[in-house]
Motif scaffolding. Sequence first.
Motif, short mmCIF file in Angstrom:
data_model
loop_
_atom_site.label_atom_id
_atom_site.label_comp_id
_atom_site.label_asym_id
_atom_site.label_seq_id
_atom_site.Cartn_x
_atom_site.Cartn_y
_atom_site.Cartn_z
N ALA A 179 -58.39 -51.04 89.94
CA ALA A 179 -57.80 -51.38 88.64
C ALA A 179 -57.83 -52.89 88.54
O ALA A 179 -57.54 -53.59 89.50
N ILE A 180 -58.19 -53.39 87.40
CA ILE A 180 -58.29 -54.83 87.19
C ILE A 180 -57.03 -55.31 86.47
O ILE A 180 -56.61 -54.73 85.47
N GLU A 181 -56.46 -56.37 86.96
CA GLU A 181 -55.28 -56.98 86.35
C GLU A 181 -55.61 -58.45 86.09
O GLU A 181 -55.38 -59.32 86.93
N PRO A 182 -56.18 -58.76 84.93
CA PRO A 182 -56.65 -60.11 84.66
C PRO A 182 -55.56 -61.18 84.64
O PRO A 182 -55.85 -62.35 84.82
N LEU A 233 -63.53 -47.15 104.57
CA LEU A 233 -63.82 -46.19 103.50
C LEU A 233 -63.04 -46.53 102.24
O LEU A 233 -63.59 -46.58 101.15
N ILE A 234 -61.75 -46.79 102.39
CA ILE A 234 -60.91 -47.11 101.24
C ILE A 234 -61.36 -48.41 100.58
O ILE A 234 -61.49 -48.49 99.36
N LYS A 257 -56.63 -53.97 92.18
CA LYS A 257 -55.83 -53.10 93.03
C LYS A 257 -56.71 -51.95 93.47
O LYS A 257 -57.51 -51.45 92.70
N LEU A 258 -56.53 -51.50 94.71
CA LEU A 258 -57.24 -50.34 95.22
C LEU A 258 -56.34 -49.12 95.11
O LEU A 258 -55.16 -49.17 95.44
N GLU A 259 -56.92 -48.02 94.70
CA GLU A 259 -56.18 -46.75 94.65
C GLU A 259 -56.29 -46.12 96.04
O GLU A 259 -57.22 -45.39 96.35
N HIS A 260 -55.32 -46.42 96.89
CA HIS A 260 -55.41 -46.00 98.29
C HIS A 260 -54.64 -44.73 98.60
O HIS A 260 -54.71 -44.21 99.71
N HIS A 261 -53.88 -44.23 97.65
CA HIS A 261 -53.18 -42.94 97.77
C HIS A 261 -52.22 -42.92 98.95
O HIS A 261 -52.08 -41.91 99.63
N ALA A 262 -51.55 -44.02 99.21
CA ALA A 262 -50.57 -44.06 100.30
C ALA A 262 -49.41 -43.14 99.99
O ALA A 262 -48.99 -43.01 98.85
N GLN A 263 -48.90 -42.51 101.01
CA GLN A 263 -47.75 -41.63 100.85
C GLN A 263 -46.49 -42.49 100.79
O GLN A 263 -46.37 -43.48 101.48
#
Length: 83
Positions: free
Chosen positions: A66-69, A58-59, A76-82
């Motif tokens: 986010a793209i970092e050229p 799902l993630i 980068k994936l916004e995975h919301h890790a704690q």
Amino acid sequence: MIKPFDLARKQLEKQYLDVKFDPASGLSKEELVVEFEQHRSDNPEEPRIITRAWLFHLICAKARVAIEPADYFIGKLEHHAQK
């Protein structure tokens, strides 16, 4: 084109401090949670390891990016890790 490391170093060192994820690229944290909760509701007897694999999918499939050229690992994936 990726810059040589010595030219991109300062930008690369700061890239995780102020990440700007594209809202149009995927689901918000709340929407991911809703999908996860729906999956758990639909599959109450599913083994935990399968649920974890499904959550990883799902993630990878639906999280914001986010793209970092300037980086060799361009997104980068916004995975919301704690933390």
